[in-house]
Design an enzyme around this catalytic site. Structure first.
Site, PDB file in Angstrom:
ATOM      1  N   ASP A 138       0.845  -1.203   0.000  1.00  0.00           N
ATOM      2  CA  ASP A 138       0.000   0.000   0.000  1.00  0.00           C
ATOM      3  C   ASP A 138       0.879   1.251   0.000  1.00  0.00           C
ATOM      4  OD1 ASP A 138      -2.367   1.461  -0.062  1.00  0.00           O
ATOM      5  OD2 ASP A 138      -2.590   1.475   2.122  1.00  0.00           O
ATOM      6  N   LYS A 140       2.097   4.737  -1.071  1.00  0.00           N
ATOM      7  CA  LYS A 140       1.519   5.950  -1.648  1.00  0.00           C
ATOM      8  C   LYS A 140       2.065   7.126  -0.837  1.00  0.00           C
ATOM      9  CE  LYS A 140      -2.630   5.158   1.167  1.00  0.00           C
ATOM     10  NZ  LYS A 140      -4.078   4.939   1.150  1.00  0.00           N
ATOM     11  N   ASN A 143       1.465   7.496   2.890  1.00  0.00           N
ATOM     12  CA  ASN A 143       2.140   6.568   3.805  1.00  0.00           C
ATOM     13  C   ASN A 143       3.652   6.802   3.873  1.00  0.00           C
ATOM     14  OD1 ASN A 143      -0.226   5.340   4.554  1.00  0.00           O
ATOM     15  ND2 ASN A 143      -0.086   3.703   3.040  1.00  0.00           N
ATOM     16  N   ASP A 156       2.718   2.668   7.959  1.00  0.00           N
ATOM     17  CA  ASP A 156       1.460   1.963   7.692  1.00  0.00           C
ATOM     18  C   ASP A 156       1.674   0.627   6.976  1.00  0.00           C
ATOM     19  OD1 ASP A 156      -1.133   1.191   7.501  1.00  0.00           O
ATOM     20  OD2 ASP A 156      -1.879   3.048   6.638  1.00  0.00           O
ATOM     21  N   THR A 178      -4.318   0.975  -2.766  1.00  0.00           N
ATOM     22  CA  THR A 178      -5.096   2.164  -3.116  1.00  0.00           C
ATOM     23  C   THR A 178      -5.219   2.211  -4.637  1.00  0.00           C
ATOM     24  OG1 THR A 178      -4.257   3.270  -1.152  1.00  0.00           O
ATOM     25  CG2 THR A 178      -5.146   4.684  -2.908  1.00  0.00           C
TER      26      THR A 178
END
Length: 430
Positions: A138, A140, A143, A156, A178
């Site tokens: 994840d 991005k 994070n 995260d 995401t």
């Protein structure tokens, strides 16, 4: 108030003084906190047990704790310790004061030199995770945090996976991430390589840093997924030739031909002005020596991670289960996975079960029919750190009462000599 863990003065476990709220999400709130013993500030992430149990996210919380204990690196937010009460779980984490990288990008694209500096730190962190068999899944800008000195910190790990989670085809299969940053093979739901998925997300991040907008954009999510699946994007004219080449290789929709981290790090764009601290030959800084690994196990021996106070049944902190009709049990061990598997094979042999096994799981299948058909039992082995495993045993089929009787009369006694218990415990679990 969180049971006995937090007193009236807002002091947690007699150790942390909670301050103002720094932010919140669906399942957690983050507070500024001060360690009363050292005087150091931390970020205290507070997760409500009831809420995460209700939506079935407890395994995700446990995985996040396990991963963060494994990945100690200058560009990864450090987890200092985990505390718990009957109703809440508290993550005492490194306080990163510079905010999200997303906030910086939202003001516009970055200078190429600055973008490269952040990207080099990101790749260093992800390369380290992959070397430990951990895939973030994840990645991005939201994070990625920045400290006061502008150093990037990955955070995260709630959607991360271990290499242990690979199926027999050697792939991960959980659809997560995401949408704008997710790789095409995840959308295709055909199994994927966690490392290659992270590389794709890093490619999207690099594009955003240099362009100031996303490579795959569409108001219609299905149309956006089509663009991602085809690798349909264009680089803006201000990107340098070397940056374009690197992004194109990272956003290759074919995972088999997508660039590897090793090749990213040897690319001309990446190598330009690599900070000394990120050079490959200094990786020893981040890896555990034998003594360091021992220290890690000792911190885990108190099991601040998940309050593993007994050898068997390590879940009372997280799950309010009925005393009767349990369909699973857990135990910790410092023995290797091969020893656990051998023990389970011995049990199967003496109890008339057939066995199917892999490197991290065992399936026992009874030959005789019981009240609800043949009893089936699965055991999954999870790595907490290189020296500590947690084994989760579940009823896969058959009658719950017969399963519980088998566990108490045959399985637990057979496993007794490999089950880990805290040195502070004087009694052996029943």
């Amino acid at each position: 108030m969180a049971a006995a863990a937090e007193d009236k003065c807002g002091v947690l476990h007699g150790k942390y003084e909670l301050g103002r709220m720094l932010g919140h999400g669906t399942f957690a709130k983050v507070y500024h906190a001060r360690n009363l013993h050292s005087g150091n500030s931390v970020a205290m992430k507070v997760v409500g047990k009831e809420k995460v149990i209700k939506v079935g996210m407890m395994d995700q919380i446990k995985r996040e704790i396990s991963v963060m204990k494994m990945v100690k690196h200058p560009n990864i937010v450090e987890l200092h310790e985990v505390l718990a009460s009957k109703t809440k779980i508290y993550f005492a984490m490194e306080l990163v004061r510079g905010g999200e990288l997303f906030a910086k990008i939202s003001k516009g694209r970055l200078r190429e030199e600055l973008a490269r500096n952040y990207f080099q730190q990101l790749i260093s962190a992800i390369d380290f995770c992959h070397s430990r068999g951990v895939y973030h899944r994840d990645l991005k800008p939201e994070n990625l945090l920045l400290d006061e000195d502008g150093h990037l910190k990955v955070t995260d790990f709630g959607l991360s996976a271990f290499s242990d989670h690979l199926r027999q085809d050697g792939m991960l299969h959980t659809t997560c991430g995401t949408p704008a940053y997710v790789a095409p093979e995840v959308i295709a739901k055909k199994g994927y390589d966690g490392a290659k998925v992270d590389i794709w997300s890093c490619g999207v991040i690099l594009y955003v840093l240099l362009a100031g907008f996303l490579p795959f954009q569409d108001d219609n999510i299905v149309a956006m997924y089509r663009k991602i699946y085809r690798g349909d994007f264009k680089c803006p004219p201000w990107l340098s030739s070397d940056a374009r080449k690197l992004i194109t290789k990272m956003l290759d929709p074919n995972p088999n031909s997508r660039i590897t981290i090793a090749k990213i790090m040897s690319s001309s764009w990446f190598k330009k002005s690599v900070p000394r601290s990120l050079r490959k030959n200094e990786d020893e800084e981040f890896s555990f020596s034998g003594d360091k690994a021992k220290e890690e196990v000792e911190t885990l021996n108190a099991f601040h991670i998940i309050s593993l106070s007994q050898g068997f049944d390590l879940s009372p902190l997280f799950e309010e289960k009925k005393k009767t009709e349990k369909e699973e049990m857990r135990f910790a061990t410092t023995k290797p996975a091969s020893s656990v598997i051998s023990k389970l094979e011995e049990v199967a042999k003496t109890s008339n079960f057939s066995v199917k096994k892999s490197d991290s799981s065992v399936r026992l299948q009874g030959h005789e029919s019981g009240r609800k058909g043949k009893l089936g039992i699965s055991a999954d082995i999870f790595t907490m750190n290189p020296s500590l495993l947690v084994v989760e045993v579940k009823k896969a089929s058959g009658d719950t009462l017969e399963y519980n009787q088998f566990c108490s009369k045959e399985l637990k006694p057979a496993l007794k000599d490999i089950v880990w218990t805290s040195p502070t415990e004087h009694s052996t679990p029943a």
